[in-house]
Design a protein around this motif. Structure first.
Motif, PDB file in Angstrom:
ATOM      1  N   LEU A   1       0.925  -1.122  -0.010  1.00 37.06           N
ATOM      2  CA  LEU A   1      -0.017   0.106   0.095  1.00 37.06           C
ATOM      3  C   LEU A   1       0.827   1.255  -0.043  1.00 37.06           C
ATOM      4  N   TYR A   2       2.150   1.177   1.047  1.00 39.38           N
ATOM      5  CA  TYR A   2       2.787   2.349   0.929  1.00 39.38           C
ATOM      6  C   TYR A   2       3.428   2.698  -0.523  1.00 39.38           C
ATOM      7  N   ARG A   3       3.822   1.763  -1.271  1.00 43.65           N
ATOM      8  CA  ARG A   3       4.464   1.873  -2.504  1.00 43.65           C
ATOM      9  C   ARG A   3       3.457   2.521  -3.611  1.00 43.65           C
ATOM     10  N   LEU A   4       2.163   2.066  -3.246  1.00 40.14           N
ATOM     11  CA  LEU A   4       1.242   2.644  -4.047  1.00 40.14           C
ATOM     12  C   LEU A   4       0.837   4.126  -3.995  1.00 40.14           C
ATOM     13  N   PHE A   5       1.029   4.325  -2.474  1.00 45.17           N
ATOM     14  CA  PHE A   5       0.895   5.881  -2.039  1.00 45.17           C
ATOM     15  C   PHE A   5       1.948   6.572  -2.665  1.00 45.17           C
ATOM     16  N   THR A   6       3.067   6.330  -2.596  1.00 42.04           N
ATOM     17  CA  THR A   6       4.197   7.016  -2.688  1.00 42.04           C
ATOM     18  C   THR A   6       4.347   7.451  -4.435  1.00 42.04           C
ATOM     19  N   TRP A   7       4.005   6.248  -5.104  1.00 40.04           N
ATOM     20  CA  TRP A   7       3.903   6.272  -6.456  1.00 40.04           C
ATOM     21  C   TRP A   7       2.765   7.399  -6.965  1.00 40.04           C
ATOM     22  N   ALA A   8       1.796   7.430  -6.155  1.00 41.85           N
ATOM     23  CA  ALA A   8       0.568   8.172  -6.510  1.00 41.85           C
ATOM     24  C   ALA A   8       0.848   9.729  -6.031  1.00 41.85           C
ATOM     25  N   ALA A   9       1.452   9.711  -4.959  1.00 40.64           N
ATOM     26  CA  ALA A   9       1.715  11.082  -4.380  1.00 40.64           C
ATOM     27  C   ALA A   9       2.703  11.851  -5.244  1.00 40.64           C
ATOM     28  N   THR A  10       3.571  11.256  -5.766  1.00 44.01           N
ATOM     29  CA  THR A  10       4.596  11.807  -6.717  1.00 44.01           C
ATOM     30  C   THR A  10       4.184  11.928  -8.119  1.00 44.01           C
ATOM     31  N   ARG A  11       3.541  11.099  -8.584  1.00 45.42           N
ATOM     32  CA  ARG A  11       2.738  11.426  -9.964  1.00 45.42           C
ATOM     33  C   ARG A  11       1.821  12.582  -9.778  1.00 45.42           C
ATOM     34  N   LEU A  12       0.948  12.781  -8.679  1.00 41.66           N
ATOM     35  CA  LEU A  12       0.087  13.692  -8.498  1.00 41.66           C
ATOM     36  C   LEU A  12       0.588  14.870  -7.858  1.00 41.66           C
ATOM     37  N   ARG A  13       1.759  15.019  -7.765  1.00 38.52           N
ATOM     38  CA  ARG A  13       2.379  16.180  -6.698  1.00 38.52           C
ATOM     39  C   ARG A  13       1.584  17.505  -7.147  1.00 38.52           C
ATOM     40  N   ALA A  14       1.344  17.758  -8.579  1.00 39.57           N
ATOM     41  CA  ALA A  14       0.540  18.859  -8.657  1.00 39.57           C
ATOM     42  C   ALA A  14      -0.636  19.385  -7.953  1.00 39.57           C
ATOM     43  N   LEU A  15      -1.215  18.106  -7.482  1.00 32.27           N
ATOM     44  CA  LEU A  15      -2.386  18.149  -6.679  1.00 32.27           C
ATOM     45  C   LEU A  15      -2.246  18.404  -5.268  1.00 32.27           C
ATOM     46  N   THR A  16      -0.892  18.530  -4.831  1.00 26.22           N
ATOM     47  CA  THR A  16      -0.688  18.747  -3.290  1.00 26.22           C
ATOM     48  C   THR A  16      -1.340  20.062  -3.005  1.00 26.22           C
ATOM     49  N   PRO A  17      -2.152  20.088  -1.836  1.00 22.58           N
ATOM     50  CA  PRO A  17      -2.885  21.075  -1.561  1.00 22.58           C
ATOM     51  C   PRO A  17      -1.868  22.160  -1.071  1.00 22.58           C
ATOM     52  N   PRO A  18      -2.252  23.195  -1.462  1.00 24.46           N
ATOM     53  CA  PRO A  18      -0.979  24.290  -1.131  1.00 24.46           C
ATOM     54  C   PRO A  18      -1.369  25.023   0.474  1.00 24.46           C
TER      55      PRO A  18
END
Lengths: 244, 477
Positions: free
Chosen positions: B429-446
């Motif tokens: 799950l953690y790998r999936l999370f880091t994969w998604a968080a890095t690919r979707l980094r543009a969506l990180t809440p400001p």
């Protein structure tokens, strides 16, 4: 201890996701000393956030998952004072009376913070290839007090003859990060990081380095919000940059 | 009755007030910077300091292990010396005992030396409501008594006031004295005012720093001589202290005294050190005719039975942890809202008063360890604070001994940590999370709540380290 053939690199969750370049630099610094650096694929987090928030069962569950991927009897090197401190000092506490106590103690006993490992075990010799520069060092409280390795970052930087280190006022005072403290006591944490950034800015240093990404996230994030201030960088990246 | 949510809100309100009071924060920063420097000067040799800390720790630890028998011995010795001993379970009992003694002696005016235990019992208010006039004779205590404020520090109660604020108080309450902001002149004026009070007081009340079981001696550490006057000039002296202050023998006192004064105020020794062993004897010219000791428990016995929490009671009230706390320096003592502020307050007050009442205090700590590093008796303060945080949110054990155990558990927070655990305890799950968080980094809440009020939001890297490691040819397993 003797120079090992190989080590585990426990990157920490913060480095993995937010500061991978710092982790990579740490691994490269060790590999170029002729030590085989192993990255356990299943590593996630040491459990510290939950442990410091009082959620010990949750912390234990996460820490237990790390035990399996740090099984071989080789040193565990951590590019963070607080995560190294969690493993070295709090895992034995967290697993006291648990079926995994012996395993946790064994890992704790062979865990090193990165600068500690570079100085005490590898005895690295650095030659400075960079331009003259002036920096300030922020030592994390856990590296300073829990791990007792504050002088290692200083001695590594002292090997770089074109780097001048400027001392900030109240050097040993906490930057106000404290993990979930920064959220639970946001206003106090903000006041603390404002004091810390003011002291660092007053040195005139162009860069602030530290051995902990938690502090860097806090201090660097505050400089960024304030609109100016020195760059922030993990010690591993700084050392690699100056010496290659 | 306040709920745990009320206590958290009230704490944050006090914090907010403190953080907006720039004068207050300047006063604390300046005072504590000086105190820390003076302490450091007293310990030039770290090896000697560590050895002294070991010694002091051992003395206090031994006293606590043997406390029941030492207290019995203390009572026997004191009684033999002519000092009457009283036991109080609760603050109410302690106050009632003291009032009864004063009443029997017909005492209407009391001079008081500094005592934090009397703050625990709110003795001044109790006596004043019963028509007894109480004058604090410690200068700092006198200042805050005029200001009608509680102490903001256990050693330096008026540390939050600067000289202009003190001068203002004197102008208001002593218009007969010419206005001055000069510290020496202010001190001299206070000295004159207090001198007259000593001469006329019916009784003196003091605290105790160490109570020696071997000899039945009450030791009192002070700088102004007010402690000596309070305990010798009036015909009646009542000492009040916590049961944990007992030590085994007279030779235990020198190491404790040395590390206490050096740690507290950076003095090699205080100006006065009183050893009170008995009332006035026939033929003696001064000293009180009667001496009483009130020994207060107030939760201490409950703390003592827990192997880990027991360490809290080693405290000798030097205040070094407070002086070195990076949170305290921002807030000052009043923000804590408890008798004991700072790190020792975080550790002691939830145990003494209850987690349900003041457990939120434990959030006011970054775990930086500065307190534990300077504690003269090596109390592992961060460890205790961490333990109390765990007690506060524990959802399983209901039989635990601490009052308010589990009372700060919030279901939303508990769920968050359960989700966190599921994510980080599962590599997949953690790998999936880091994969998604890095690919979707543009969506990180400001904006991330309190974090981004003072800092920009952290953003995931474009690739997590675990992926870079493969590219760089590192071995992974």
């Amino acid at each position: 201890m003797d120079r090992p053939d190989s080590i585990y690199f426990f990157a920490t969750c913060l480095v993995d996701l937010l500061y991978p370049r710092a982790g990579l630099a740490g691994m490269q610094l060790i590999r170029r000393e002729g030590v085989d650096v192993v990255f356990p694929d299943d590593q996630t987090c040491c459990g510290q956030p939950a442990f410091n928030s009082g959620y010990r069962d949750e912390a234990r569950r996460v820490a237990r998952a790390q035990l399996a991927c740090l099984a071989r009897d080789i040193p565990v090197v951590v590019p963070s004072g607080s995560c190294a401190g969690m493993i070295k000092h709090h895992w034995p506490e967290l697993f006291a009376g648990d079926r995994d106590e012996a395993r946790a103690r064994a890992v704790a006993a062979r865990t090193f913070e990165l600068t500690e490992f570079l100085v005490d075990v590898l005895d690295v010799r650095l030659s400075d290839l960079g331009e003259p520069t002036r920096i300030a060092i922020h030592t994390s409280c856990s590296a300073r007090r829990e791990m007792g390795v504050a002088d290692r970052i200083e001695s590594l930087v002292a090997q770089l003859d074109k780097v001048e280190v400027l001392d900030q006022a109240r050097k040993a005072e906490c930057c106000g990060f404290g993990g979930t403290f920064a959220v639970k006591q946001g206003a106090v944490s903000g006041a603390m990081v404002n004091d810390k950034t003011a002291a660092l800015r007053a040195t005139g240093a162009g860069r602030v380095i530290s051995q902990d990404c938690g502090c860097l996230m806090n201090i660097g994030g505050a400089f960024d919000k304030q609109g100016d201030g020195p760059a922030t960088q993990h010690i591993a990246e700084f050392l690699l940059e100056r010496t290659s | 009755m306040s709920t745990p949510a009320d206590q958290t809100e009230a704490f944050h309100q006090r914090i907010d007030e403190a953080l907006h009071n720039d004068q207050l924060r300047r006063n604390f920063r300046s005072a504590l910077t000086g105190i820390m420097a003076r302490r450091a000067e007293q310990f030039p040799d770290d090896a000697q300091l560590q050895a002294l800390r070991d010694q002091a720790r051992a003395v206090r630890a031994n006293s606590l292990v043997r406390q029941p028998e030492l207290l019995e011995q203390l009572e026997t010795k004191l009684t033999g010396n002519g000092i009457q001993v009283h036991w109080a379970e609760s603050p109410e009992q302690a106050n009632a005992i003291i009032h009864t003694i004063l009443d029997a002696a017909g005492a209407k005016t009391v001079v008081k030396g500094k005592s934090m235990v009397s703050e625990e019992t709110e003795l001044n208010h109790f006596l004043e409501r019963r028509g007894i006039e109480v004058i604090e004779s410690d200068l700092g205590e006198y200042i805050i008594q005029l200001a009608e404020e509680p102490p903001s520090h256990i050693v330096a109660p008026a540390i939050h006031k600067n000289r202009v604020e003190v001068a203002e108080l004197f102008r208001r309450f002593h218009p007969e004295i010419p206005y001055t902001e000069d510290i020496d002149t202010l001190t001299q004026s206070a000295r004159q005012i207090l001198r007259n009070r000593f001469a006329n007081a019916d009784a003196g009340i003091s605290g105790v720093n160490f109570a020696v079981a071997e000899t039945g001696t009450l030791c009192l550490v002070e700088n102004e001589g007010n402690g000596r006057l309070s305990t010798t000039a009036p015909r009646l002296h009542i000492a009040i202290t916590g049961v944990e202050k007992v030590v085994e023998k007279l030779s235990d006192v020198p190491p404790l005294l040395e590390i206490l004064t050096k740690s507290a105020t950076g003095q090699p020794i205080t100006t006065y050190f009183n050893m009170i062993s008995r009332p006035r004897q026939p033929g003696e010219l001064d000293g009180p005719e009667a001496v009483h000791l009130v020994l207060l428990d107030n939760g201490r016995s409950r703390i003592r039975v827990d192997e880990e929490l027991l360490d809290t009671l080693r405290c000798i009230r030097c205040g070094a942890c407070i002086n070195h706390c990076p949170v305290y320096v921002q807030l000052g003592g009043h923000a804590y809202g408890t008798v004991y502020p700072g790190p020792i307050g975080l550790a002691l007050e939830p145990q003494r008063v209850g987690i349900d009442k003041v457990g939120t205090l434990t959030s006011a700590c970054t775990m930086c360890g500065a307190c534990g590093e300077v504690c003269p008796v090596r109390i592992p303060l961060p460890k205790l604070i961490n333990r109390l945080r765990a007690e506060a949110v524990d959802g399983q054990r209901s039989d635990a001994g601490l009052p308010g155990h589990g009372s700060l558990r919030k279901s939303g927070e508990a769920v968050t940590w359960r989700v966190w655990r599921q994510l980080y305890a599962s590599p997949r799950l953690y790998r999936l999370f880091t994969w998604a968080a890095t690919r979707l980094r543009a969506l990180t809440p400001p904006r991330l709540g309190a974090w981004t009020r003072y800092r920009s939001a952290p953003k995931p890297a474009s690739r997590p380290l675990r992926e870079l490691v493969r590219q760089e040819g590192f071995r992974h397993e």
